[in-house]
Design a protein around this motif. Structure first.
Motif, short mmCIF file in Angstrom:
data_model
loop_
_atom_site.label_atom_id
_atom_site.label_comp_id
_atom_site.label_asym_id
_atom_site.label_seq_id
_atom_site.Cartn_x
_atom_site.Cartn_y
_atom_site.Cartn_z
N ARG A 1 0.83 -1.21 0.00
CA ARG A 1 0.00 0.00 0.00
C ARG A 1 0.87 1.25 0.00
O ARG A 1 0.60 2.20 -0.75
CB ARG A 1 -0.91 -0.02 1.23
N ARG B 1 4.00 1.57 -0.97
CA ARG B 1 4.85 1.70 -2.16
C ARG B 1 4.04 2.14 -3.39
O ARG B 1 4.60 2.73 -4.32
CB ARG B 1 5.56 0.37 -2.44
N THR B 2 2.76 1.85 -3.40
CA THR B 2 1.96 2.24 -4.56
C THR B 2 1.33 3.62 -4.40
O THR B 2 0.91 4.23 -5.38
CB THR B 2 0.84 1.22 -4.81
N ASP B 3 1.27 4.12 -3.18
CA ASP B 3 0.63 5.41 -2.97
C ASP B 3 1.38 6.15 -1.87
O ASP B 3 1.03 6.07 -0.70
CB ASP B 3 -0.84 5.22 -2.57
N HIS B 4 2.45 6.83 -2.22
CA HIS B 4 3.25 7.52 -1.21
C HIS B 4 3.71 8.86 -1.75
O HIS B 4 3.68 9.13 -2.95
CB HIS B 4 4.46 6.68 -0.82
N GLN B 5 4.15 9.69 -0.80
CA GLN B 5 4.72 10.99 -1.15
C GLN B 5 5.71 11.35 -0.05
O GLN B 5 5.65 10.83 1.05
CB GLN B 5 3.65 12.07 -1.26
#
Length: 952
Positions: free
Chosen positions: A670, A672-676
């Motif tokens: 989760r 790694r696919t949606d981070h900032q």
């Protein structure tokens, strides 16, 4: 505070442990209080030698109550082994926990109050730690120089630190460690006959040095020594022999049988493991828990592989050549089945294959024992793990196997001499065959502790010396040696190795520390990848350098080593080539090298793809990839935590905690696919309630500690390192904060005023110095040095760097900063800020601090100017005695301080008056005395920096 006296010790001991001390323990306390510590403690194994820790703490508390001078602050419990079970640490931890949780008004609470220092608000007045190699040091193993501490370590770790050359410790951190070991300390050496070189070197070094006598280390040996001067020995008495519990242990029933194995030099490596396994199976017919103790790691592996095929019994391999984190998991699965005091009625069938690591510190109780022949002291220690508490209902059997053509090996001539002595005492040995059986009772030789003690004391003069490990020659140690070692930065080109002074000329072998990490084929990425998450001792193994060279070069023999702290192994001539490793000294000093360039005390990082390590430890014949445990090992660090969100964490969880691996894997995917690169909500919070808590007295497993810490934070910082393809999650103080780098000493989560920071450090340093009983003029010097230590950060370029490279923000700031407020985890951002500020990369702010302090001292009298300047210049471990030369293309020549202009010159990075000043101070205060003052300033700085992090 209500007073307490020596006579209260039994009640204190019972309150802490649930039972009263043995008579010898109580008598030891009386002796310490009345006469001081004895040179030697000679007590049979199994009678609670670790209780010297209780005695030391209670005596220290009495000393505080009675205002005695020279009370040791730190107790070092030293063994010449790499321990698989560290009973001394467990024992010490139980004392600290009892003091922390003591009820108000209780005796333990009174002792805790006596031990607690002014200004120390920690839950416990006593720190407990293991001393190991690794670069995760900084302020972590002892937080305050005035706090009482119990430290468990090896001769290599304690001894190298004492001599300013700490193995696995960065050169700029070594003075602090030298001070903490070499002053205000009690050093207790267990099985001291193996550590005579270390003992002699410490005593000689302290004699040659000007460090004041009251703060020099007190040395105590613990060993069987029938030829010692009894006036300096503390041992058991008739009271112990008549004590109900002590007597049961001293007369615990056990009988020894001798078996000679026909071998040749060609077949020994095959025949001896088979014979050991055969006799283990024979004893296993009647005894559930059978131990097999051998002399090398290679032989232990061979026996283990033979016995692990038995489907009806568990089999575990315990050696000291194992990563501490792996050791924790092994013990969690097996220790309750083999510990002393277990329920024998429900014992499961089990083989325990081990090495010398079992001889010291292991409160293990075997039902039967098979062992290779060894020296007599080693054999006595092995027998001490058989029917240890005397509660076995049947006679415990032990078998000693001796190969007719086996080399003297680890124990030199003591091994065949001990075998000959055993044959004299026990009669003709059996000859081994696959059909051989032990004769019916009462055959064999009585080897309960009292019987062995009587046999040893009946020996003719000089015989004991032939049955123990031979003494090694210890080279001369004088003032010139100390002068070289005291120069820690830069280290002299003609540096003197410390190993011969720790183990003697014949026994020293260079050691290296090895860590396994997931690394790509591209070696250019290795330094940055390793620097993302700190290397820790929990993921490392200390190994002999020749064995590591053999492994990396593809040569056999990498596991033909023992678990003794020192053994002589011939160096290996290595041809060019071999597999590369990363030699790691700091985040700013890492180099990819081949086997030929690895040096003594190096810390090296190897790719997990090399193999060489499994769940049982060092296994150079293994080609299976090792597991990268860096993320789990973060659980052992205080403060913040930084972990890699990726496959390394997933593989570690699948290996060590498969039940929790699916949830962690989903969490990783989760993020790694949606981070900032910003504060991130913590999706692991929901897992917190499902984490099991450890039972009282048990250590929590590393993955649980990691997850508990991870789930206790509502949000963390995600940093995407694009160059290495690594996603980091950082909580709180990050790995990048170090005492020795510009980034580490200047980055924090929130901005911090220079004036506020220096004032806080000065107050804390003076508090430390007062609590340590330093003289008023020294306290004043320490306070001034702390008050001015970061003055060099007034350099306008440094201030721009602390403002992220924004010159306008720096100019608009109301006051100079000590800490930046930048993201502590983003090292790249700090490098960019430094470049924008045009601040030279190698430049040290301490250089300018010392120049400003020189100007400020012109207005100060009645203080040692040399001492103040040195403490300012050395507050990050440099200038002992010189700073490195740095070219400053645009030097700063004037500093404004409180409206006062001060002339400076940052192009003068080398102060050529410093070596003379350093020498004078060493002569004036002693080498360890000066390092002690440095430690006060530096630990105060670190303490206040950490506190500022906790406030944010």
């Amino acid at each position: 505070m209500s007073a307490f006296t020596v006579t209260d010790f039994p009640a204190f001991y019972k309150q802490v442990h649930g039972y009263e001390p043995f008579p010898w323990q109580f008598e030891l306390l009386k002796r310490v209080v009345e006469e001081g510590w004895p040179e030697l403690i000679d007590v049979p194994t199994g009678l609670g030698k670790t209780s010297v820790i209780d005695v030391a703490l209670f005596a220290a508390a009495l000393g505080r109550v009675q205002a005695r001078v020279g009370v040791p602050r730190r107790v070092f419990f030293v063994v010449d082994r790499r321990l698989i079970v560290d009973e001394a640490y467990r024992h010490a931890d139980s004392i600290a926990e009892a003091l922390r949780t003591s009820e108000r008004g209780s005796l333990a609470a009174k002792v805790a109050t006596a031990l607690r220092m002014e200004g120390d608000t920690a839950g416990t007045p006593v720190e407990v730690t293991r001393m190991r190699g690794g670069v995760n040091w900084s302020w972590r193993w002892v937080e305050r120089p005035d706090r009482h501490a119990i430290v468990v370590g090896t001769v290599d770790q304690v001894g190298s630190r004492f001599l300013f050359r700490g193995y696995g410790v960065g050169e700029h951190l070594r003075p602090i460690d030298a001070a903490l070991v070499g002053t205000d300390s009690l050093i207790v050496v267990d099985e001291a006959h193996l550590s005579e070189a270390f003992l002699a070197s410490v005593r000689e070094a302290t004699t040659c040095d000007e460090t004041p006598a009251p703060i020099r280390p007190t040395m105590v040996s613990m060993s069987a020594s029938p030829e010692a001067d009894t006036a300096h020995v503390h041992g058991i008495t008739e009271a112990d022999e008549n004590h109900r519990e002590a007597s049961k242990r001293l007369k615990a029933s056990k009988r020894l049988h001798l078996v000679e194995v026909p071998t040749t030099k060609a077949n020994t490596a095959k025949v001896m493991p088979e014979a050991l396994a055969h006799w283990a199976r024979e004893l296993h017919r009647e005894h559930p828990v059978v131990g097999v103790v051998v002399n090398t790691v290679a032989r232990a592996r061979a026996v283990f592989e033979l016995l692990r095929t038995d489907r009806e019994s568990r089999c575990v391999l315990l050696t000291g050549k194992i990563r501490p984190l792996d050791r924790d998991y092994l013990l969690s699965n097996h220790y309750e089945r083999i510990r002393a005091g277990r329920d024998r009625a429900s014992a499961e069938p089990m083989f325990v294959v081990t090495t010398q690591t079992i001889e010291v510190g292991a409160n293990i109780d075997l039902d039967a024992l098979v062992t290779e022949s060894s020296s007599l002291p080693a054999l006595i220690q092995r027998l001490g793990r058989l029917n240890r508490l005397g509660d076995q209902k049947t006679v415990a059997s032990a078998i000693v196997l001796h190969g007719s053509a086996d080399s003297d090996g680890v124990y030199d001539t003591a091994r065949p001499a001990t075998w000959a002595w055993l044959c004299e005492q026990g009669g003709t040995p059996l000859s081994h065959s696959q059909k051989a059986r032990l004769p019916a009772e009462p055959a064999g030789m009585d080897v309960f502790p009292s019987a062995l003690r009587a046999l040893v004391r009946a020996m003719p003069p000089g015989q004991w010396a032939t049955l123990r490990e031979p003494r090694s020659y210890v080279p001369f140690l004088g003032r010139a040696h100390l002068d070289v070692w005291a120069r820690t930065s830069p280290i002299p080109l003609n540096d003197i190795p410390v190993a011969p002074y720790l183990h003697g000329i014949e026994r020293e072998t260079a050691q290296v520390t090895v860590v396994w990490r997931d690394l790509p084929d591209n070696t250019d990425l290795w330094p940055d990848l390793v620097g993302l998450v700190p290397l820790t001792s929990a993921e490392s193994i200390e190994l002999p350098l020749p064995a590591v060279k053999r492994w990396l070069s593809g040569e056999p023999g990498g596991d033909d080593i023992s678990d003794l702290e020192a053994e002589h192994l011939p160096d290996v001539p290595v041809l060019p080539g071999g597999r590369s490793v990363l030699r790691y000294r700091s985040r700013d000093s890492a180099e990819v090298v081949g086997p030929a360039k690895i040096r003594a005390s190096d810390l090296i990082v190897v790719p997990t793809s090399y193999g060489g390590c499994d769940e049982y430890g060092w296994h150079p014949d293994s080609r299976e990839p090792a597991i990268d445990i860096a993320d789990l090992a973060q659980s052992g660090l205080r403060g913040g935590m930084t972990i890699r969100v990726g496959p390394s964490l997933v593989r570690a969880m699948e290996t060590y905690a498969p039940d929790l691996a699916p949830e962690v894997t989903a969490w990783v995917e989760r993020l790694r696919t949606d981070h900032q690169d910003a504060p991130a909500p913590n999706p692991m919070l929901s897992l917190r309630s499902t984490l099991s808590k450890p039972q009282p007295g048990q250590d929590e497993l590393p993955h649980l500690t990691m997850l508990r810490r991870l789930t206790s934070r509502p949000q963390g910082r995600l940093i995407d390192h694009i160059d290495t393809g690594t996603l980091l999650l950082s909580f709180g103080t990050t790995a990048f904060r170090e005492d020795t780098t510009a980034a580490g000493s200047s980055i924090s989560s929130a901005k911090l005023s220079l004036t506020v920071h220096q004032q806080e450090v000065a107050e804390k340093a003076e508090e430390f110095a007062r609590n340590l009983g330093m003289e008023p003029e020294v306290i004043q010097a320490v306070g001034l040095a702390a008050l001015w230590h970061d003055e060099g950060k007034r350099d306008p370029r440094f201030q721009v760097m602390l403002h992220g490279g924004d010159r306008w923000a720096a100019a608009a700031s109301d006051e100079p900063l000590a800490k930046s407020g930048m993201n502590p985890g983003d090292r790249a951002a700090f490098r960019q800020a430094r470049q924008r500020a045009s601040y030279p990369g190698p430049m040290r702010h301490e250089v300018l601090s010392a120049q400003i302090a020189t100007a400020l001292l012109a207005d100060v009298r009645d203080v040692d100017h040399d001492l103040v300047l040195h403490l300012v210049a050395s507050h990050h471990g440099r200038s002992r005695p010189l700073f490195p030369s740095v070219v400053d293309p645009a030097p700063t020549t004037k500093i404004e301080r409180d409206g006062r202009p001060i002339e400076v010159d940052t192009s003068r990075s080398v102060d050529w008056t410093s070596p003379g000043r350093f020498e004078r101070l060493n002569q004036r205060y002693g080498r360890w005395g000066l390092a002690r003052m440095e430690a006060v300033v530096r630990l105060a700085d670190i303490w206040c920096s950490a506190l500022s992090e906790e406030r944010t």
